[in-house]
Design a protein around this motif. Structure first.
Motif, short mmCIF file in Angstrom:
data_model
loop_
_atom_site.label_atom_id
_atom_site.label_comp_id
_atom_site.label_asym_id
_atom_site.label_seq_id
_atom_site.Cartn_x
_atom_site.Cartn_y
_atom_site.Cartn_z
N PRO A 42 1.63 15.77 8.45
CA PRO A 42 1.06 15.01 9.55
C PRO A 42 -0.34 15.53 9.88
O PRO A 42 -0.60 16.73 9.87
N GLY A 43 -1.26 14.61 10.12
CA GLY A 43 -2.63 14.95 10.45
C GLY A 43 -3.58 14.86 9.28
O GLY A 43 -4.80 14.84 9.47
N GLN A 44 -3.05 14.83 8.05
CA GLN A 44 -3.94 14.71 6.89
C GLN A 44 -4.55 13.32 6.84
O GLN A 44 -3.89 12.33 7.14
N ARG A 45 -5.83 13.27 6.45
CA ARG A 45 -6.48 11.98 6.24
C ARG A 45 -6.07 11.46 4.88
O ARG A 45 -6.04 12.20 3.88
N VAL A 46 -5.71 10.20 4.84
CA VAL A 46 -5.27 9.57 3.60
C VAL A 46 -6.04 8.28 3.36
O VAL A 46 -6.62 7.70 4.27
N ARG A 47 -6.05 7.89 2.10
CA ARG A 47 -6.58 6.58 1.72
C ARG A 47 -5.38 5.73 1.39
O ARG A 47 -4.47 6.17 0.68
N ILE A 48 -5.36 4.52 1.90
CA ILE A 48 -4.24 3.62 1.64
C ILE A 48 -4.77 2.31 1.09
O ILE A 48 -5.90 1.91 1.35
N GLU A 49 -3.93 1.66 0.31
CA GLU A 49 -4.19 0.29 -0.11
C GLU A 49 -3.10 -0.55 0.51
O GLU A 49 -1.92 -0.18 0.50
N VAL A 50 -3.50 -1.69 1.07
CA VAL A 50 -2.59 -2.53 1.82
C VAL A 50 -2.54 -3.92 1.21
O VAL A 50 -3.58 -4.48 0.84
N ASP A 51 -1.33 -4.45 1.11
CA ASP A 51 -1.12 -5.83 0.67
C ASP A 51 -1.15 -6.67 1.95
O ASP A 51 -0.22 -6.60 2.75
N ASP A 52 -2.24 -7.39 2.17
CA ASP A 52 -2.42 -8.16 3.41
C ASP A 52 -1.79 -9.53 3.30
O ASP A 52 -2.38 -10.45 2.75
N GLU A 53 -0.59 -9.65 3.83
CA GLU A 53 0.08 -10.95 3.87
C GLU A 53 0.52 -11.23 5.30
O GLU A 53 1.71 -11.25 5.61
N GLY A 54 -0.45 -11.41 6.17
CA GLY A 54 -0.16 -11.72 7.57
C GLY A 54 0.63 -10.62 8.24
O GLY A 54 0.27 -9.45 8.18
N ASP A 55 1.73 -10.99 8.89
CA ASP A 55 2.57 -10.02 9.60
C ASP A 55 3.39 -9.16 8.65
O ASP A 55 3.95 -8.16 9.05
N ALA A 56 3.46 -9.55 7.37
CA ALA A 56 4.23 -8.79 6.38
C ALA A 56 3.35 -7.76 5.68
O ALA A 56 3.61 -7.38 4.55
N ARG A 57 2.30 -7.29 6.33
CA ARG A 57 1.38 -6.32 5.76
C ARG A 57 2.14 -5.05 5.39
O ARG A 57 2.94 -4.54 6.16
N ARG A 58 1.90 -4.55 4.15
CA ARG A 58 2.59 -3.34 3.72
C ARG A 58 1.66 -2.46 2.89
O ARG A 58 0.76 -2.95 2.23
N ILE A 59 1.91 -1.17 2.93
CA ILE A 59 1.12 -0.22 2.16
C ILE A 59 1.66 -0.17 0.74
O ILE A 59 2.86 -0.08 0.52
N THR A 60 0.75 -0.26 -0.23
CA THR A 60 1.15 -0.20 -1.64
C THR A 60 0.74 1.11 -2.31
O THR A 60 1.19 1.39 -3.41
N LEU A 61 -0.13 1.91 -1.67
CA LEU A 61 -0.59 3.17 -2.22
C LEU A 61 -1.00 4.12 -1.11
O LEU A 61 -1.69 3.70 -0.17
N VAL A 62 -0.58 5.38 -1.23
CA VAL A 62 -1.00 6.43 -0.31
C VAL A 62 -1.53 7.59 -1.16
O VAL A 62 -0.83 8.07 -2.05
N THR A 63 -2.73 8.03 -0.89
CA THR A 63 -3.29 9.19 -1.58
C THR A 63 -4.19 9.94 -0.60
O THR A 63 -4.53 9.41 0.45
N LEU A 64 -4.55 11.16 -0.94
CA LEU A 64 -5.41 11.94 -0.04
C LEU A 64 -6.82 11.38 -0.03
O LEU A 64 -7.32 10.94 -1.07
N GLN A 65 -7.45 11.44 1.11
CA GLN A 65 -8.84 11.05 1.25
C GLN A 65 -9.72 12.20 0.78
O GLN A 65 -9.56 13.31 1.27
N THR A 66 -10.56 11.96 -0.17
CA THR A 66 -11.48 13.00 -0.63
C THR A 66 -12.90 12.60 -0.28
O THR A 66 -13.23 11.43 -0.23
N PHE A 67 -13.72 13.58 -0.06
CA PHE A 67 -15.11 13.32 0.36
C PHE A 67 -16.04 13.47 -0.80
O PHE A 67 -15.94 14.20 -1.65
#
Length: 67
Positions: A42-67
């Motif tokens: 908890p507290g880590q910054r992550v990069r996510i990819e989201v499948d945007d389908e209205g109210d059925a929005r869901r995350i398809t990928l979680v990885t660490l955010q790198t600078f």
């Protein structure tokens, strides 16, 4: 898109992230596994990819955010 890890269950590889506006968004095991991570705290910054389908929005990928 970026978010902050909020919860994580190491047995199911599922949890929630908080979007930058404070909205919680759940992710499941396959989304976590797709990012190649082994652990998320908890507290880590992550990069996510989201499948945007209205109210059925869901995350398809979680990885660490790198600078």
């Amino acid at each position: 898109m970026q978010a902050t890890a909020y919860t994580y269950d190491s047995e199911t590889h599922s949890g929630q992230v908080l979007l930058d506006d404070g909205t919680p968004l759940p992710f499941d095991g396959p989304a976590f596994d797709a990012g190649g991570l082994r652990l998320l705290r908890p507290g880590q910054r992550v990069r996510i990819e989201v499948d945007d389908e209205g109210d059925a929005r869901r995350i398809t990928l979680v990885t660490l955010q790198t600078f």
